[in-house]
Design a protein around this motif. Sequence first.
Motif, PDB file in Angstrom:
ATOM      1  N   VAL A 156      19.520 -11.397  11.376  1.00 54.26           N
ATOM      2  CA  VAL A 156      19.069 -10.019  10.893  1.00 54.26           C
ATOM      3  C   VAL A 156      18.750 -10.090   9.767  1.00 54.26           C
ATOM      4  N   ASN A 157      17.478  -9.849   8.938  1.00 52.65           N
ATOM      5  CA  ASN A 157      17.372  -9.800   8.171  1.00 52.65           C
ATOM      6  C   ASN A 157      17.726  -8.775   7.497  1.00 52.65           C
ATOM      7  N   HIS A 158      18.370  -8.596   5.769  1.00 55.05           N
ATOM      8  CA  HIS A 158      18.503  -7.322   4.849  1.00 55.05           C
ATOM      9  C   HIS A 158      17.788  -6.939   3.856  1.00 55.05           C
ATOM     10  N   VAL A 159      16.464  -6.050   4.274  1.00 56.40           N
ATOM     11  CA  VAL A 159      15.994  -5.852   3.330  1.00 56.40           C
ATOM     12  C   VAL A 159      15.943  -4.390   2.144  1.00 56.40           C
ATOM     13  N   THR A 160      15.573  -4.670   0.910  1.00 57.44           N
ATOM     14  CA  THR A 160      15.322  -3.657   0.006  1.00 57.44           C
ATOM     15  C   THR A 160      13.664  -2.964   0.207  1.00 57.44           C
ATOM     16  N   VAL A 161      13.269  -1.915   0.457  1.00 57.42           N
ATOM     17  CA  VAL A 161      12.718  -1.109   1.085  1.00 57.42           C
ATOM     18  C   VAL A 161      11.998  -0.307  -0.170  1.00 57.42           C
ATOM     19  N   PHE A 162      11.425  -0.445  -1.080  1.00 57.24           N
ATOM     20  CA  PHE A 162      10.805   0.472  -2.768  1.00 57.24           C
ATOM     21  C   PHE A 162       9.678   1.284  -2.100  1.00 57.24           C
ATOM     22  N   GLU A 163       9.539   2.524  -2.315  1.00 60.51           N
ATOM     23  CA  GLU A 163       8.103   3.167  -1.524  1.00 60.51           C
ATOM     24  C   GLU A 163       7.266   3.746  -2.403  1.00 60.51           C
ATOM     25  N   ARG A 164       6.567   3.853  -2.341  1.00 58.78           N
ATOM     26  CA  ARG A 164       4.964   3.761  -3.618  1.00 58.78           C
ATOM     27  C   ARG A 164       5.877   5.345  -3.630  1.00 58.78           C
TER      28      ARG A 164
ATOM     29  N   THR B  47       0.994  -1.171   0.366  1.00 57.20           N
ATOM     30  CA  THR B  47       0.407  -0.049  -0.089  1.00 57.20           C
ATOM     31  C   THR B  47       1.068   1.511  -0.140  1.00 57.20           C
ATOM     32  N   LEU B  48       1.739   0.910   0.712  1.00 60.53           N
ATOM     33  CA  LEU B  48       2.396   2.544   1.211  1.00 60.53           C
ATOM     34  C   LEU B  48       4.115   2.033   0.510  1.00 60.53           C
ATOM     35  N   VAL B  49       4.393   1.035   0.793  1.00 61.91           N
ATOM     36  CA  VAL B  49       5.566   0.013  -0.014  1.00 61.91           C
ATOM     37  C   VAL B  49       5.700  -0.777  -0.326  1.00 61.91           C
ATOM     38  N   CYS B  50       6.954  -1.697  -0.986  1.00 60.66           N
ATOM     39  CA  CYS B  50       7.035  -2.946  -0.945  1.00 60.66           C
ATOM     40  C   CYS B  50       8.748  -3.094  -1.008  1.00 60.66           C
ATOM     41  N   ALA B  51       8.731  -4.800  -0.456  1.00 61.92           N
ATOM     42  CA  ALA B  51       9.916  -4.974   0.336  1.00 61.92           C
ATOM     43  C   ALA B  51      10.269  -6.045  -0.426  1.00 61.92           C
ATOM     44  N   TYR B  52      11.420  -6.249  -0.772  1.00 56.49           N
ATOM     45  CA  TYR B  52      12.360  -7.932  -1.421  1.00 56.49           C
ATOM     46  C   TYR B  52      13.152  -8.034   0.003  1.00 56.49           C
ATOM     47  N   GLU B  53      13.730  -8.972  -0.154  1.00 60.45           N
ATOM     48  CA  GLU B  53      14.803  -9.995   0.491  1.00 60.45           C
ATOM     49  C   GLU B  53      16.179  -8.978  -0.001  1.00 60.45           C
ATOM     50  N   THR B  54      16.949  -8.353   0.521  1.00 54.81           N
ATOM     51  CA  THR B  54      18.240  -8.425  -0.603  1.00 54.81           C
ATOM     52  C   THR B  54      18.846  -9.417  -1.169  1.00 54.81           C
TER      53      THR B  54
ATOM     54  N   GLY C 105      12.444   5.491 -11.738  1.00 57.86           N
ATOM     55  CA  GLY C 105      12.335   6.349 -10.674  1.00 57.86           C
ATOM     56  C   GLY C 105      11.957   6.132  -9.635  1.00 57.86           C
ATOM     57  N   ILE C 106      10.999   4.987  -8.816  1.00 56.20           N
ATOM     58  CA  ILE C 106      11.013   4.743  -7.600  1.00 56.20           C
ATOM     59  C   ILE C 106      12.123   4.813  -6.889  1.00 56.20           C
ATOM     60  N   LYS C 107      12.094   5.429  -5.292  1.00 52.02           N
ATOM     61  CA  LYS C 107      12.647   5.914  -4.291  1.00 52.02           C
ATOM     62  C   LYS C 107      13.163   4.339  -3.628  1.00 52.02           C
ATOM     63  N   CYS C 108      14.035   4.660  -3.151  1.00 57.27           N
ATOM     64  CA  CYS C 108      14.320   2.733  -2.020  1.00 57.27           C
ATOM     65  C   CYS C 108      15.456   2.805  -1.015  1.00 57.27           C
ATOM     66  N   PHE C 109      15.509   2.045  -0.217  1.00 60.16           N
ATOM     67  CA  PHE C 109      16.669   2.204   0.639  1.00 60.16           C
ATOM     68  C   PHE C 109      16.710   0.010   0.421  1.00 60.16           C
ATOM     69  N   GLU C 110      18.038   0.778   2.094  1.00 61.40           N
ATOM     70  CA  GLU C 110      17.842  -0.290   2.527  1.00 61.40           C
ATOM     71  C   GLU C 110      17.611  -0.891   3.896  1.00 61.40           C
ATOM     72  N   LEU C 111      17.993  -1.924   4.628  1.00 59.14           N
ATOM     73  CA  LEU C 111      17.035  -2.201   5.660  1.00 59.14           C
ATOM     74  C   LEU C 111      17.350  -3.283   6.584  1.00 59.14           C
ATOM     75  N   GLU C 112      18.042  -3.104   8.358  1.00 58.78           N
ATOM     76  CA  GLU C 112      17.822  -4.200   8.765  1.00 58.78           C
ATOM     77  C   GLU C 112      16.872  -4.651   9.561  1.00 58.78           C
ATOM     78  N   CYS C 113      16.638  -5.163   9.401  1.00 55.06           N
ATOM     79  CA  CYS C 113      15.395  -5.635  10.554  1.00 55.06           C
ATOM     80  C   CYS C 113      15.516  -7.035  11.378  1.00 55.06           C
ATOM     81  N   THR C 114      15.127  -7.368  12.854  1.00 57.73           N
ATOM     82  CA  THR C 114      15.295  -8.406  13.354  1.00 57.73           C
ATOM     83  C   THR C 114      13.898  -9.450  13.128  1.00 57.73           C
ATOM     84  N   SER C 115      14.795 -10.929  13.490  1.00 55.70           N
ATOM     85  CA  SER C 115      13.472 -11.458  12.956  1.00 55.70           C
ATOM     86  C   SER C 115      13.330 -13.061  14.553  1.00 55.70           C
ATOM     87  N   LEU C 116      12.846 -13.284  14.626  1.00 51.70           N
ATOM     88  CA  LEU C 116      12.061 -14.405  15.542  1.00 51.70           C
ATOM     89  C   LEU C 116      13.073 -15.117  15.534  1.00 51.70           C
ATOM     90  N   ASP C 117      14.111 -15.558  14.271  1.00 48.55           N
ATOM     91  CA  ASP C 117      14.758 -16.982  13.718  1.00 48.55           C
ATOM     92  C   ASP C 117      15.712 -16.187  14.938  1.00 48.55           C
TER      93      ASP C 117
END
Length: 315
Positions: free
Chosen positions: A159-167, A116-123, A138-150
Amino acid sequence: MAAAADAAAASEATVGATRGKGTAVQAWKVVVGWMCFLLQVVLQILRGTPSWAQLLSYVGLRHPLLPSSSTSAATSAAASIPFVPLSTEEVPTDTPPPCQKESPDKLIVVLDLDETLVCAYETSSLPTLIRSQAIEYGIKCFELECTSLDKEVDGKQKVNHVTVFERPGLHEFLQQTSEFADLVLFTAGLEGYAKPLVDKIDVHKKFICRLYRPSTVATEYREHVKDLSCLTKDFSRIVLVDNNPFSFLLQPMNGIPCVPFSATQGGDNQLLGVILPLLKQISLQEDVRPLLYETFRMPEWFQKHGIPLQPNQIL
């Protein structure tokens, strides 16, 4: 006798040649079939996400925001999620405190996150083609680190590394909408993934409240349904914007369905060109439900999908 033997030998040779040719043709068909199969696999890998038509297919309404389809919403919705960063296990948590409205007359706009606001992919598994297409559009994106339950082998938190694209238009949409409405983030994602992501896109603190997966509820029809009663008991001035229509199951006349977003969509104008004008229009209504009902007919959509209308869902 010799002539007969020669004739028999010639006949056997002809049959053998015919059989050999048939076997060769059959083998060739098998090879061609495998080549076609491998080509389809390669194309799926290059695409990385479902096609635009597939993303739209599961919604099932005839409206610019909600195209028509007869396919199962649950199956297609699950197939359209490009990245599931965390375990599906629920995280025990206390009931979140109620959000405090800035003004009793202000509209409450509840916004979904993923697709809805973004879409994310495992980097590590993000196809190069998707990234290059997003850059081209021209879609903006940024890299993100997020914690997992694993846990890692050594017991440390994974820690998961994610690439997030902004709508497109995301920040302007949040800014303009916050001028006439109170914004709430409500996602079925877990906090370890969603919180750092929202911190990145909400640098100006436009959301007055954030709700994560533990705030969703399970019904006999679907899990992770977003019950707006955790925010207010008055549904006349609250709406939920979400790409998954089953999120509206408990308050169908408060839902605003949007087209799912992926990084391969060029020219996407949903936020500023479609959603924002509608929000401005309904913000002037004393009760948003009649207008949303006339626009989307969500109660009938649920009935069409075998989910009966509840008495409290009728105006």
